[in-house]
Design an enzyme around this catalytic site. Sequence first.
Site, mmCIF file in Angstrom:
data_model
loop_
_atom_site.group_PDB
_atom_site.id
_atom_site.type_symbol
_atom_site.label_atom_id
_atom_site.label_comp_id
_atom_site.label_asym_id
_atom_site.label_seq_id
_atom_site.Cartn_x
_atom_site.Cartn_y
_atom_site.Cartn_z
ATOM 1 N N GLU A 114 16.640 -45.039 -28.624
ATOM 2 C CA GLU A 114 15.926 -43.763 -28.614
ATOM 3 C C GLU A 114 15.148 -43.570 -27.309
ATOM 4 O OE1 GLU A 114 16.563 -45.119 -32.806
ATOM 5 O OE2 GLU A 114 15.778 -46.039 -30.980
ATOM 6 N N PRO B 51 25.061 -58.741 -27.092
ATOM 7 C CA PRO B 51 24.488 -58.471 -28.417
ATOM 8 C C PRO B 51 23.383 -57.426 -28.338
ATOM 9 C CG PRO B 51 24.626 -60.840 -27.976
ATOM 10 C CD PRO B 51 24.884 -60.140 -26.681
ATOM 11 N N ARG B 52 23.244 -56.654 -29.389
ATOM 12 C CA ARG B 52 22.249 -55.587 -29.399
ATOM 13 C C ARG B 52 20.828 -56.135 -29.455
ATOM 14 N NH1 ARG B 52 21.298 -50.368 -29.856
ATOM 15 N NH2 ARG B 52 19.697 -49.562 -31.256
ATOM 16 N N GLY C 95 17.919 -53.728 -20.831
ATOM 17 C CA GLY C 95 17.848 -52.582 -19.944
ATOM 18 C C GLY C 95 18.951 -52.512 -18.903
ATOM 19 N N ASN D 112 25.990 -45.620 -29.775
ATOM 20 C CA ASN D 112 26.264 -44.497 -28.891
ATOM 21 C C ASN D 112 27.352 -44.855 -27.871
ATOM 22 O OD1 ASN D 112 26.044 -42.334 -27.071
ATOM 23 N ND2 ASN D 112 24.301 -43.283 -26.040
ATOM 24 N N LEU D 113 28.429 -44.059 -27.831
ATOM 25 C CA LEU D 113 29.504 -44.296 -26.864
ATOM 26 C C LEU D 113 29.396 -43.409 -25.627
ATOM 27 C CD1 LEU D 113 32.892 -42.812 -28.208
ATOM 28 C CD2 LEU D 113 30.669 -41.716 -28.390
ATOM 29 N N ILE D 114 28.365 -42.560 -25.549
ATOM 30 C CA ILE D 114 28.284 -41.552 -24.496
ATOM 31 C C ILE D 114 28.095 -42.182 -23.126
ATOM 32 C CG2 ILE D 114 26.919 -39.600 -23.637
ATOM 33 C CD1 ILE D 114 26.361 -38.918 -26.620
ATOM 34 N N GLU D 115 27.272 -43.231 -23.033
ATOM 35 C CA GLU D 115 27.018 -43.844 -21.727
ATOM 36 C C GLU D 115 28.293 -44.399 -21.121
ATOM 37 O OE1 GLU D 115 23.893 -46.658 -22.206
ATOM 38 O OE2 GLU D 115 22.348 -45.140 -22.541
#
Length: 424
Positions: free
Chosen positions: A64, A272-273, A313, A338-341
């Site tokens: 976010e 990993p997230r 980051g 999110n796949l946008i990046e």
Amino acid sequence: MRFLYALLYSILWWLALPLVLGRLWWRGRKEPGYRAHLGERLGFYGPAIGKRLTIMVHAVSVGETRAAEPLVEALLARWPGCRILLTHMTPTGRATGKALFAQHGERVIQSYLPYDTGFMVGRFLHHFTPRVCILMETEVWPNLIGACAAHGVPVALVNARLSERSLRRGRRFGGLMMEAARAITVVAAQTEADAQRIASLGAPDVAVTGSIKFDVVPPAAALATGAMLRERFAARPVLLCASTREGEEALILDAWRRLERRPPGMLLLLVPRHPQRFDEVARMVEERGLSVARRSNLPQRVEADVLLGDSMGEMFAYYAACDCAFIGGSLLPLGGQNLIEACALGKPVLVGQHTFNFLQATEEAVAAGGALRVPDADALLREAAALLDDAARRSAMGAQALAFAGHHRGATVRTVELLQRFID
């Protein structure tokens, strides 16, 4: 009735508070940031910060916070005298915000959002006196919203999304969520489907503005880091598995070992997230007899089977350094990420079957030819190997991903226009 809902909700918060604080301290064993700034979580702050036009933006965690970047930059540009109060719930989100907006100095201040009791959020609003409260994506806190209404602070839910699964969960809380939704001043939804679901909960003013995530610009420093990583990889073809969740890494590593045919030198870049799992994932790799290198101790030449992205980051850098990207959280029923990046950097994208948290964006990327669904981890590795072996197909798919991302830009401008009447 509204008072009764709020009272019961607050009582539950107070009863749960010892457990919440205990869990926070427990998580602090691996992530010390959870033990910092505890007073802020309870509504206690330092000296008064001075009167100034303050715009609050709540971005719960890393995703976010990164998504909020275009909006924060647009708000700072549109209202040069304003100060942004950026609030979070996780230390990783706070660290991401600090890195993203360091150049703005005191124009962007940070705090944890207090736990959602009337006492704590009241102290928060009294201390910071925001002109408007902007909540990112899915953050609906009933007592915060109620306190804002009592203090005359408009509440905007922006870049808002609500899956069918989340809608069903929200309806289980019945009156509490309906009351909270009715008290939100304005909603800027990502899609028409999101708007309809949010309106069905009772939100009175819902507009479709699109996803702000399409407006995120890859930082020059991240692209430079990506180029450096690429040099360390030499000419190796690279599959990035980004933002993987618990249970997925094992599936991917086992499928990697079963893969019968892979391009020579193929490198698996595994990110990993959650940072507390970095060591665990490194052990998984070694237990399967694979060699692993780590981003935190990057060799001059990466020759290992797997590079573990154990940094925060740097996702844009990882996307810049790869040849194709799998988006985690989608092999298991976790809703996807999110796949946008990845698309914005012109990378071919692979996703699993479980993308309900980002359904429309994923479906549109697949329809545009920039993304491909796979049924399981074995299919993921086979498709990735085929893409890495076919430069022409990879280039065409990347161009379609880039075109898809470009087509959807502009949500930030529409969102700022929606907010203007509350800030002015």
